[in-house]
Design a protein around this motif. Structure first.
Motif, PDB file in Angstrom:
ATOM      1  N   TYR A   1       1.113  -1.244  -0.365  1.00  0.00           N
ATOM      2  CA  TYR A   1       0.139  -0.133  -0.100  1.00  0.00           C
ATOM      3  C   TYR A   1       0.701   1.470  -0.103  1.00  0.00           C
ATOM      4  O   TYR A   1       2.027   1.272   0.672  1.00  0.00           O
ATOM      5  CB  TYR A   1      -0.872   0.067   1.837  1.00  0.00           C
ATOM      6  CG  TYR A   1      -2.067  -1.167   1.303  1.00  0.00           C
ATOM      7  CD1 TYR A   1      -3.204  -1.264   0.438  1.00  0.00           C
ATOM      8  CD2 TYR A   1      -1.837  -2.074   2.344  1.00  0.00           C
ATOM      9  CE1 TYR A   1      -3.712  -2.390   0.551  1.00  0.00           C
ATOM     10  CE2 TYR A   1      -2.856  -3.494   2.657  1.00  0.00           C
ATOM     11  CZ  TYR A   1      -3.478  -3.164   1.228  1.00  0.00           C
ATOM     12  OH  TYR A   1      -4.831  -4.140   1.755  1.00  0.00           O
ATOM     13  N   LEU A   2       0.378   1.972  -0.328  1.00  0.00           N
ATOM     14  CA  LEU A   2       0.623   3.822  -1.020  1.00  0.00           C
ATOM     15  C   LEU A   2       0.920   4.369   0.739  1.00  0.00           C
ATOM     16  O   LEU A   2      -0.129   4.567   0.909  1.00  0.00           O
ATOM     17  CB  LEU A   2       0.196   4.604  -1.928  1.00  0.00           C
ATOM     18  CG  LEU A   2       1.182   5.927  -2.107  1.00  0.00           C
ATOM     19  CD1 LEU A   2       2.213   5.549  -1.851  1.00  0.00           C
ATOM     20  CD2 LEU A   2       0.374   6.641  -2.965  1.00  0.00           C
ATOM     21  N   PHE A   3       2.155   4.943   1.683  1.00  0.00           N
ATOM     22  CA  PHE A   3       2.035   4.369   2.778  1.00  0.00           C
ATOM     23  C   PHE A   3       2.242   6.648   3.189  1.00  0.00           C
ATOM     24  O   PHE A   3       2.685   6.892   2.193  1.00  0.00           O
ATOM     25  CB  PHE A   3       3.448   4.247   3.972  1.00  0.00           C
ATOM     26  CG  PHE A   3       3.815   4.665   5.405  1.00  0.00           C
ATOM     27  CD1 PHE A   3       2.259   4.998   5.914  1.00  0.00           C
ATOM     28  CD2 PHE A   3       4.672   6.259   5.265  1.00  0.00           C
ATOM     29  CE1 PHE A   3       3.044   5.376   7.647  1.00  0.00           C
ATOM     30  CE2 PHE A   3       5.114   6.191   6.502  1.00  0.00           C
ATOM     31  CZ  PHE A   3       4.263   6.173   7.149  1.00  0.00           C
ATOM     32  N   ARG A   4       0.359   6.718   3.640  1.00  0.00           N
ATOM     33  CA  ARG A   4       0.700   8.473   4.146  1.00  0.00           C
ATOM     34  C   ARG A   4       0.033   8.956   3.132  1.00  0.00           C
ATOM     35  O   ARG A   4      -0.140  10.322   3.690  1.00  0.00           O
ATOM     36  CB  ARG A   4       2.472   8.662   4.557  1.00  0.00           C
ATOM     37  CG  ARG A   4       2.561  10.361   5.693  1.00  0.00           C
ATOM     38  CD  ARG A   4       1.717   9.988   6.874  1.00  0.00           C
ATOM     39  NE  ARG A   4       1.847   8.599   7.475  1.00  0.00           N
ATOM     40  CZ  ARG A   4       2.927   9.279   9.019  1.00  0.00           C
ATOM     41  NH1 ARG A   4       3.534   9.926   8.663  1.00  0.00           N
ATOM     42  NH2 ARG A   4       2.722   8.068   9.539  1.00  0.00           N
ATOM     43  N   THR A   5       0.352   9.264   1.775  1.00  0.00           N
ATOM     44  CA  THR A   5       0.166   9.843   0.816  1.00  0.00           C
ATOM     45  C   THR A   5      -1.026  10.843   0.929  1.00  0.00           C
ATOM     46  O   THR A   5      -1.476  11.848   0.639  1.00  0.00           O
ATOM     47  CB  THR A   5       0.844   9.828  -0.469  1.00  0.00           C
ATOM     48  OG1 THR A   5       1.893   8.911  -0.791  1.00  0.00           O
ATOM     49  CG2 THR A   5       0.326  10.735  -1.205  1.00  0.00           C
ATOM     50  N   SER A   6      -2.066   9.524   0.982  1.00  0.00           N
ATOM     51  CA  SER A   6      -3.701  10.151   0.759  1.00  0.00           C
ATOM     52  C   SER A   6      -3.842  10.794   2.728  1.00  0.00           C
ATOM     53  O   SER A   6      -4.250  11.184   2.768  1.00  0.00           O
ATOM     54  CB  SER A   6      -4.778   8.867   1.626  1.00  0.00           C
ATOM     55  OG  SER A   6      -3.884   8.036   2.544  1.00  0.00           O
ATOM     56  N   TRP A   7      -3.170  10.825   3.512  1.00  0.00           N
ATOM     57  CA  TRP A   7      -3.378  11.651   4.936  1.00  0.00           C
ATOM     58  C   TRP A   7      -3.110  13.138   4.307  1.00  0.00           C
ATOM     59  O   TRP A   7      -4.388  14.100   4.587  1.00  0.00           O
ATOM     60  CB  TRP A   7      -2.313  11.191   5.658  1.00  0.00           C
ATOM     61  CG  TRP A   7      -2.504  11.828   6.873  1.00  0.00           C
ATOM     62  CD1 TRP A   7      -1.079  12.997   7.457  1.00  0.00           C
ATOM     63  CD2 TRP A   7      -3.955  12.128   8.197  1.00  0.00           C
ATOM     64  NE1 TRP A   7      -1.493  13.481   8.694  1.00  0.00           N
ATOM     65  CE2 TRP A   7      -2.691  13.117   9.262  1.00  0.00           C
ATOM     66  CE3 TRP A   7      -3.987  10.962   8.225  1.00  0.00           C
ATOM     67  CZ2 TRP A   7      -3.275  12.955  10.431  1.00  0.00           C
ATOM     68  CZ3 TRP A   7      -5.250  10.901   9.518  1.00  0.00           C
ATOM     69  CH2 TRP A   7      -4.886  12.044  10.348  1.00  0.00           C
ATOM     70  N   ARG A   8      -2.811  13.511   3.917  1.00  0.00           N
ATOM     71  CA  ARG A   8      -2.339  14.963   3.545  1.00  0.00           C
ATOM     72  C   ARG A   8      -3.456  15.275   2.218  1.00  0.00           C
ATOM     73  O   ARG A   8      -4.398  16.211   3.397  1.00  0.00           O
ATOM     74  CB  ARG A   8      -1.250  15.562   2.496  1.00  0.00           C
ATOM     75  CG  ARG A   8      -1.088  16.611   2.377  1.00  0.00           C
ATOM     76  CD  ARG A   8       0.092  17.279   1.309  1.00  0.00           C
ATOM     77  NE  ARG A   8       0.295  15.827  -0.017  1.00  0.00           N
ATOM     78  CZ  ARG A   8       1.756  15.389  -0.772  1.00  0.00           C
ATOM     79  NH1 ARG A   8       1.705  14.116   0.446  1.00  0.00           N
ATOM     80  NH2 ARG A   8       1.582  14.508  -1.770  1.00  0.00           N
ATOM     81  N   TYR A   9      -4.149  14.566   1.566  1.00  0.00           N
ATOM     82  CA  TYR A   9      -5.083  14.617   0.872  1.00  0.00           C
ATOM     83  C   TYR A   9      -6.169  14.558   1.458  1.00  0.00           C
ATOM     84  O   TYR A   9      -7.579  15.000   1.588  1.00  0.00           O
ATOM     85  CB  TYR A   9      -5.184  13.367  -0.049  1.00  0.00           C
ATOM     86  CG  TYR A   9      -4.860  13.987  -1.842  1.00  0.00           C
ATOM     87  CD1 TYR A   9      -4.541  15.133  -2.973  1.00  0.00           C
ATOM     88  CD2 TYR A   9      -3.630  13.620  -1.171  1.00  0.00           C
ATOM     89  CE1 TYR A   9      -3.908  15.445  -3.404  1.00  0.00           C
ATOM     90  CE2 TYR A   9      -2.550  13.804  -2.544  1.00  0.00           C
ATOM     91  CZ  TYR A   9      -2.872  14.752  -3.475  1.00  0.00           C
ATOM     92  OH  TYR A   9      -1.379  15.282  -4.434  1.00  0.00           O
ATOM     93  N   LEU A  10      -6.575  13.563   3.085  1.00  0.00           N
ATOM     94  CA  LEU A  10      -7.758  13.620   3.587  1.00  0.00           C
ATOM     95  C   LEU A  10      -8.005  14.920   4.285  1.00  0.00           C
ATOM     96  O   LEU A  10      -8.613  15.755   4.818  1.00  0.00           O
ATOM     97  CB  LEU A  10      -7.586  12.847   5.055  1.00  0.00           C
ATOM     98  CG  LEU A  10      -8.402  12.180   5.923  1.00  0.00           C
ATOM     99  CD1 LEU A  10      -9.655  12.560   5.531  1.00  0.00           C
ATOM    100  CD2 LEU A  10      -7.727  11.134   6.998  1.00  0.00           C
ATOM    101  N   LEU A  11      -6.660  15.560   5.125  1.00  0.00           N
ATOM    102  CA  LEU A  11      -6.180  16.554   5.759  1.00  0.00           C
ATOM    103  C   LEU A  11      -6.766  18.176   4.905  1.00  0.00           C
ATOM    104  O   LEU A  11      -7.492  18.570   5.299  1.00  0.00           O
ATOM    105  CB  LEU A  11      -5.836  17.053   6.687  1.00  0.00           C
ATOM    106  CG  LEU A  11      -4.869  16.222   7.402  1.00  0.00           C
ATOM    107  CD1 LEU A  11      -3.361  16.145   8.190  1.00  0.00           C
ATOM    108  CD2 LEU A  11      -6.190  15.125   7.953  1.00  0.00           C
TER     109      LEU A  11
END
Length: 528
Positions: free
Chosen positions: A202-212
């Motif tokens: 899985y692509l780690f952490r990248t989606s976190w920024r888009y969630l915020l």
């Protein structure tokens, strides 16, 4: 005069430096988040300000999109999760529409003012039927979910997925959602936004920024947020939207206990982050686990895990958000008396006729009647603690009246409508047609047609079916349509439904209400 000129020049230089410094730090002296989010751009920061060893999620020069992000570098974390990309201020004075309070005022009783929301599904947690273009591979390659996709792509996974994150949902999405008279957004995301384990692809952490960033865009348009942890370690249901199709390894199997603890650890970090003051007004719902398959999991084990997760979240300071837990497909009556010690919690049920072999066969008249009668009764009974859990919301539903959509039942699995569903498990295969005709005339062609080809009678059905469900689910704590948009599949897209006229222009203005007489629908097509 020369001396005065020099002094004035020095003052001007200092003033410019201060303004530039504030601009780069995300603090321009304005009270509104919106103005801050217009600032920035890679030209506003010095590449040498980013440490050479900074991981990609902290290095804006590696991001596919920098719109709306604060690009000033920081390694600061809360709950061991990065704040990089966030601005220092926010504005909670907006309301979604004239019928809802601004974010900085209490929503009030959801039983009296139910949520009218939508999911941005298929974005931060992939689903093949929502974005089939990401799964255009020979079926023999076995690329059926996010796990197998990233395993195949390897180092290319980051570029492919971040392009998807940056383009599938944008600021215009939330502007359009508010314009449609909706007031809540459910944002599905997966645990790899926080952590990955055991060399997972899985692509780690990248989606976190888009969630915020999506939360900040919701804030800009007065939309309240339902955080939905859609995929948990080990997979809570074995379905592709959990990240990995196949076995259930959450609370189950040889790694069940470890994945249970990992899931609690994820919530520990998430709840510490979202306990920050900036999220107090906007995070209205906090989801624990999307669709745990309690028909195969130990019910007592899931209930205990739910209590443990709730305790962690409240203990970490998330005090106001409604803690949401799934019904687990047990049947709503079985929740009577369960988990009554939870503070400010709600039961989440997802209502679809098309995944039920006995309900998909209903014709259009029967589907609308069932939405009005059956689902209204279920909602009312569930809201009553004497017959159900109590507070109940419907976080997923759609207008789809068939399961014909490509990849809906997993990549290449067929469908119930034409009797071609092959799941690999004979107990769940459907090999006889289940359209209302129940014979070889069952055809997915009309069901999969573009909205421009829909007949007026079909449009009338879709509009009534949607409004019947809205009416039913507002007997509880409200609803969230699945989903806002799709690459195709217009029956599943709120955005496409609005354009086709099969949804009310404003969610709070409807032509049909289940409280009134239910028409005979004699003018509707009975074949589909």
């Amino acid at each position: 005069m020369i001396g005065v000129g020099i002094v004035l020049a020095i003052i001007l230089i200092i003033a410019i430096a201060v303004v530039v410094s504030k601009k780069n730090s995300g603090d321009d002296g304005d009270s509104g988040e919106g103005n801050e989010m217009e600032s920035g751009g890679l030209s506003s920061i010095d590449p040498t300000s980013i440490p050479k060893d900074a991981p990609n999620w902290l290095n804006p020069f590696k991001w596919a999109d920098t719109t709306g992000f604060n690009l000033t570098y920081t390694a600061q974390t809360v709950g061991d999760l990065p704040v990089m990309g966030l601005f220092s201020k926010w504005d909670d004075s907006k309301s979604a529409n004239e019928h809802t309070p601004p974010l900085d005022k209490p929503w009030g009783d959801y039983a009296k003012r139910p949520a009218r929301g939508v999911n941005v599904g298929g974005w931060l947690s992939l689903e093949p039927f929502i974005t089939p273009s990401l799964f255009e591979y020979d079926r023999r390659m076995g690329i059926v979910d996010e796990y197998t996709l990233c395993a195949y792509l390897g180092s290319r996974c980051e570029g492919v997925l971040e392009k998807h994150y940056a383009t599938f949902i944008t600021e215009d999405t939330f502007k359009e959602i508010a314009a449609a008279g909706l007031d809540h957004v459910r944002i599905p995301f997966s645990y790899w936004a926080v952590q990955t384990y055991d060399d997972e692809p899985y692509l780690f952490r990248t989606s976190w920024r888009y969630l915020l960033r999506s939360i900040e865009w919701c804030r800009k348009y007065g939309l309240r947020v339902n955080l939905d942890l859609h995929g948990l370690p080990g997979s809570q249901n074995g379905w592709n939207h959990s990240g990995r199709l196949g076995a259930i390894g959450w609370l189950n199997g040889t790694d069940g206990d470890r994945n249970a603890q990992r899931s609690l650890d994820v919530h520990d970090r998430l709840s510490k982050f979202f306990a920050q003051p900036r999220y107090k007004n906007i995070i209205s719902h906090y989801g624990l686990a999307n669709e745990p398959k309690m028909t195969e999991l130990s019910v007592p084990t899931v209930l205990q895990w739910t209590e443990n997760a709730h305790k962690i979240i409240r203990g970490n300071g998330v005090k106001d958000a409604i803690v949401v837990f799934g019904d687990g497909f047990r049947g709503l009556t079985k929740w009577q008396g369960e988990l009554q010690g939870l503070d400010r919690a709600a039961l989440d049920v997802h209502q679809y006729v098309i995944f039920n072999t006995n309900q998909i066969v209903f014709n259009h008249s029967e589907k609308v009647r069932y939405a009005c009668a059956g689902w209204t009764e279920q909602t009312v009974d569930s809201m009553n603690r004497g017959t159900g859990y109590g507070p109940t919301l419907v976080a997923e539903w759609s207008q789809a009246d068939t399961d014909c959509t490509r990849h809906l039942t997993n990549v290449g699995n067929g469908n119930r409508w034409t009797g071609t569903l092959k799941t690999g498990d004979p107990s769940t295969d459907v090999t006889t047609p289940r359209c209302p005709l129940m014979d070889n005339r069952c055809d997915c062609g009309p069901a999969n047609a573009d909205a421009s080809e829909w007949t007026q009678s079909y449009k009338k059905f879709l509009r009534m079916f949607a409004e019947a469900q809205m009416s039913s689910f507002e007997k509880g704590w409200g609803w969230f349509y699945w989903v806002w948009d799709t690459e195709s599949a217009p029956q599943w897209s709120y955005k496409k439904g609005l354009a086709a006229g099969v949804l009310p222009a404003k969610a709070y203005e409807r032509d049909f209400n289940c409280d009134g007489p239910i028409p005979s629908f004699s003018d509707l097509s009975e074949a589909f």
